[in-house]
Design an enzyme around this catalytic site. Structure first.
Site, PDB file in Angstrom:
ATOM      1  N   THR A   1      32.386  44.890  34.614  1.00  0.00           N
ATOM      2  CA  THR A   1      31.131  44.243  34.203  1.00  0.00           C
ATOM      3  C   THR A   1      31.238  42.730  34.308  1.00  0.00           C
ATOM      4  OG1 THR A   1      31.950  44.296  31.929  1.00  0.00           O
ATOM      5  CG2 THR A   1      30.466  46.070  32.579  1.00  0.00           C
ATOM      6  N   ASP A   2      32.469  42.205  34.340  1.00  0.00           N
ATOM      7  CA  ASP A   2      32.649  40.751  34.252  1.00  0.00           C
ATOM      8  C   ASP A   2      31.995  40.003  35.407  1.00  0.00           C
ATOM      9  OD1 ASP A   2      34.566  41.874  35.946  1.00  0.00           O
ATOM     10  OD2 ASP A   2      36.195  40.541  35.315  1.00  0.00           O
TER      11      ASP A   2
ATOM     12  N   SER B   1      63.330  31.678  34.363  1.00  0.00           N
ATOM     13  CA  SER B   1      62.751  32.825  33.668  1.00  0.00           C
ATOM     14  C   SER B   1      63.864  33.804  33.333  1.00  0.00           C
ATOM     15  CB  SER B   1      61.713  33.506  34.577  1.00  0.00           C
ATOM     16  OG  SER B   1      61.419  34.806  34.105  1.00  0.00           O
TER      17      SER B   1
ATOM     18  N   ALA C   1      51.172  45.764  35.661  1.00  0.00           N
ATOM     19  CA  ALA C   1      50.601  46.812  34.804  1.00  0.00           C
ATOM     20  C   ALA C   1      49.124  46.567  34.527  1.00  0.00           C
ATOM     21  CB  ALA C   1      51.373  46.883  33.488  1.00  0.00           C
ATOM     22  N   GLY C   2      48.640  45.374  34.882  1.00  0.00           N
ATOM     23  CA  GLY C   2      47.245  45.064  34.601  1.00  0.00           C
ATOM     24  C   GLY C   2      47.031  44.629  33.159  1.00  0.00           C
TER      25      GLY C   2
ATOM     26  N   SER D   1      50.110  37.255  34.555  1.00  0.00           N
ATOM     27  CA  SER D   1      49.891  35.948  35.197  1.00  0.00           C
ATOM     28  C   SER D   1      49.043  35.040  34.317  1.00  0.00           C
ATOM     29  CB  SER D   1      49.257  36.109  36.580  1.00  0.00           C
ATOM     30  OG  SER D   1      48.012  36.764  36.497  1.00  0.00           O
TER      31      SER D   1
ATOM     32  N   ASP E   1      40.592  37.611  31.603  1.00  0.00           N
ATOM     33  CA  ASP E   1      42.015  37.660  31.234  1.00  0.00           C
ATOM     34  C   ASP E   1      42.449  36.373  30.553  1.00  0.00           C
ATOM     35  OD1 ASP E   1      41.834  40.035  32.502  1.00  0.00           O
ATOM     36  OD2 ASP E   1      43.246  39.595  34.107  1.00  0.00           O
TER      37      ASP E   1
ATOM     38  N   TYR F   1      37.892  46.452  45.343  1.00  0.00           N
ATOM     39  CA  TYR F   1      37.240  45.450  44.486  1.00  0.00           C
ATOM     40  C   TYR F   1      36.173  44.694  45.279  1.00  0.00           C
ATOM     41  CZ  TYR F   1      37.002  41.230  41.487  1.00  0.00           C
ATOM     42  OH  TYR F   1      36.585  40.191  40.701  1.00  0.00           O
TER      43      TYR F   1
END
Length: 393
Positions: free
Chosen positions: A38-39, A70, A126-127, A131, A175, A225
Site C-alpha cells: 500500500t505504501d 562489522s 529476511a525483509g 539496511s 522501513d 515489484y
C-alpha cells in the site's frame, strides 16, 4: 540488544586503545503488522519497531578518516570523509558511506573522523529492514556526535534518499520511518503519501509476535515489484475517467472503488487495485479493533491480508503460503500473514505465549516437510526507534 561491554572489547581489538570515549547507539529492525504493497500507492501502513536491530559503537579520531567494521562481515576499511563514493566492492559499507554523503548534502557535514563498529542482529535478506537500521543508526549517531539536532522524521527521509540515490534501491519510506520513529509497545499508523503518523498502542497481553523466516532467497522481488507498480498506475489511469484528479489508488475509499472498478478492463489490473484499496481499509479496521483491545478481530484481518496478497496481488509464493497454512493449524494462533515484499522473506503470526514452543516445533516441521527448507523463528517484542544506548564506554 547486544552486550555493550563485549562489543567494546571487540572495538578495541580492531581499533586499539584511545583516550576518547566510545558512544553507543541502537536502531531496531521492523515488522509490518498489516498494510502490504500500500505504501507506493499512497496508502496506510502499520509497522512496528522490534527490540533487536543494529548497534553502532562510535569513537572520534583526530583525522578526517572514517573506519568501517562489522561483527557480521569480514570486510573492513578506512576511508577519507572526502572520498565517499559508491563502490560495489564495499558491499554493506555503502549504506553508512551514503549517509555521510547525504548528511553533507542536507547541511550536516561530518567534520571529524570516527571509528565505527556495527553489530547487527537482523538476519540479512529476511525483509526485516537491516539496511534501514544501518542507515538510521549511522545518521543518528553521527548527528549526535557532531552536536547537530536529531529530528527522527528528517533522519528517516535522509536514510530513504540514501538508499534511493546512493545505493540505487527504489524503496518507499516505511522501513526507515518505522526504524527511526518506533515506540515501545506501539505500532505506527503511517500515511506514506503525507508522512502523517500516530502511535497506536499494541497491547498484545499474553500473545506474542512470532516472525518466521522462510529462508527462501527472494529472487523475483524486483521484477514483480516493478510489474505490480505499473499495474497499479494503469488502474489509476483507467479510473481517471470517473475521478480526473486521481493520482494514487490510496485516494479512493472502498465504496468508490467498488462502484467504479468496472472501468478497469483488464481483470489482472483490477485484482491488483482491489487488493490495494481493500488492504488500506483493513489497516483502518485494525486501528479500530486494537483500540477496542480485540486481538481476535485483528488476527482475522491479518489472515484476510495474506489471502488477498496470495489471491489478488499474487506475491506470496509456495513457501510463504506453506508457512502461513501451517501456522493457522496451531491452537492459540489468532492470525498469520506474509510481511514485506513477498516471494520469500518472513511471516508474522500472533501466537499465545503458551503455544509458542508448539508453534515453533510444529510449523518448523511441517514447513520443512513441504519445502525442504529449514525456517528460523524470532519471538518479538515491540521496541523503541533509534536511540543512544551508551556514552563514555
Amino acid at each position: 540488544m547486544a552486550d555493550l561491554q563485549s562489543l567494546k572489547k571487540t572495538f578495541i581489538e580492531i581499533y586499539g586503545e584511545s583516550s576518547a570515549n566510545i558512544s553507543a547507539f541502537h536502531a531496531p529492525g521492523r515488522v509490518n503488522l498489516i498494510g502490504e504493497h500500500t505504501d507506493y500507492n499512497g496508502g496506510y501502513v502499520f509497522p512496528a519497531a522490534l527490540t533487536f536491530g543494529t548497534t553502532l559503537l562510535i569513537r572520534p579520531r583526530a583525522d578526517r578518516t572514517i573506519g568501517f567494521a562489522s561483527t557480521n562481515m569480514p570486510l573492513r576499511k578506512q576511508i577519507s570523509i572526502d572520498d565517499m563514493v559508491y563502490n560495489e566492492e564495499d558491499d554493506w559499507m555503502n549504506y553508512p558511506k551514503g549517509i555521510v554523503v547525504h548528511l553533507a548534502k542536507e547541511g550536516f557535514p561530518v567534520q571529524h573522523g570516527y571509528d565505527l563498529l556495527f553489530h547487527g542482529e537482523i538476519p540479512n535478506g529476511a525483509g526485516l529492514s537491516s539496511s534501514a537500521s544501518i542507515e538510521v543508526v549511522t545518521a543518528y549517531g553521527l548527528q549526535t556526535m557532531e552536536k547537530y539536532p536529531t529530528d527522527t522524521v528528517k533522519i528517516a527521509l535522509l536514510a530513504q534518499k540514501t538508499e534511493n540515490q546512493f545505493v540505487g534501491v527504489n524503496c518507499g519510506i516505511m522501513d526507515q520511518f518505522a526504524v527511526a520513529n518506533g515506540k515501545k509497545d506501539n505500532a505506527i499508523l503511517l500515511m506514506c503519501d503525507t508522512l502523517e503518523y500516530r502511535h497506536v498502542p499494541f497491547q498484545s497481553g499474553s500473545y506474542k509476535l512470532v516472525i518466521g523466516n522462510t529462508n527462501k532467497r527472494r529472487g523475483l522481488v524486483d521484477s514483480a515489484y516493478n510489474e505490480r507498480r505499473a499495474q497499479c498506475e494503469q488502474a489509476v489511469k483507467d479510473l481517471q475517467a470517473q475521478f480526473p484528479s486521481l493520482t494514487l489508488l490510496g485516494q479512493l475509499n472502498l465504496v468508490q472503488f467498488n462502484a467504479y472498478k468496472h472501468l478497469i478492463p483488464d481483470e489482472t489490473v483490477r485484482r491488483r487495485a482491489q487488493h490495494v484499496v481493500e488492504e488500506i481499509d483493513r489497516v483502518l479496521q485494525s486501528i479500530k479493533v486494537l483500540e477496542a483491545n480485540d486481538l481476535e478481530a485483528f488476527g482475522k484481518l491479518m489472515i484476510g491480508s495474506h489471502d488477498s496478497l496470495r489471491d489478488l496481488y499474487e506475491v506470496t509464493g509456495f513457501e510463504l503460503d506453506s508457512m502461513v497454512a501451517a501456522a493457522l493449524k496451531v491452537p492459540g494462533v489468532l492470525g498469520s500473514r506474509m510481511t514485506g515484499a513477498g516471494f520469500g522473506g518472513c511471516t508474522v503470526s500472533l501466537v499465545h505465549e503458551d503455544s509458542v514452543p508448539q508453534f515453533i516445533e510444529q510449523v518448523g516441521k511441517e514447513y520443512t516437510e513441504k519445502t525442504g527448507l529449514t525456517p528460523s523463528f524470532y519471538v518479538c517484542d515491540i521496541g523503541n526507534g533509534v536511540e543512544q544506548v551508551g556514552e563514555a564506554l
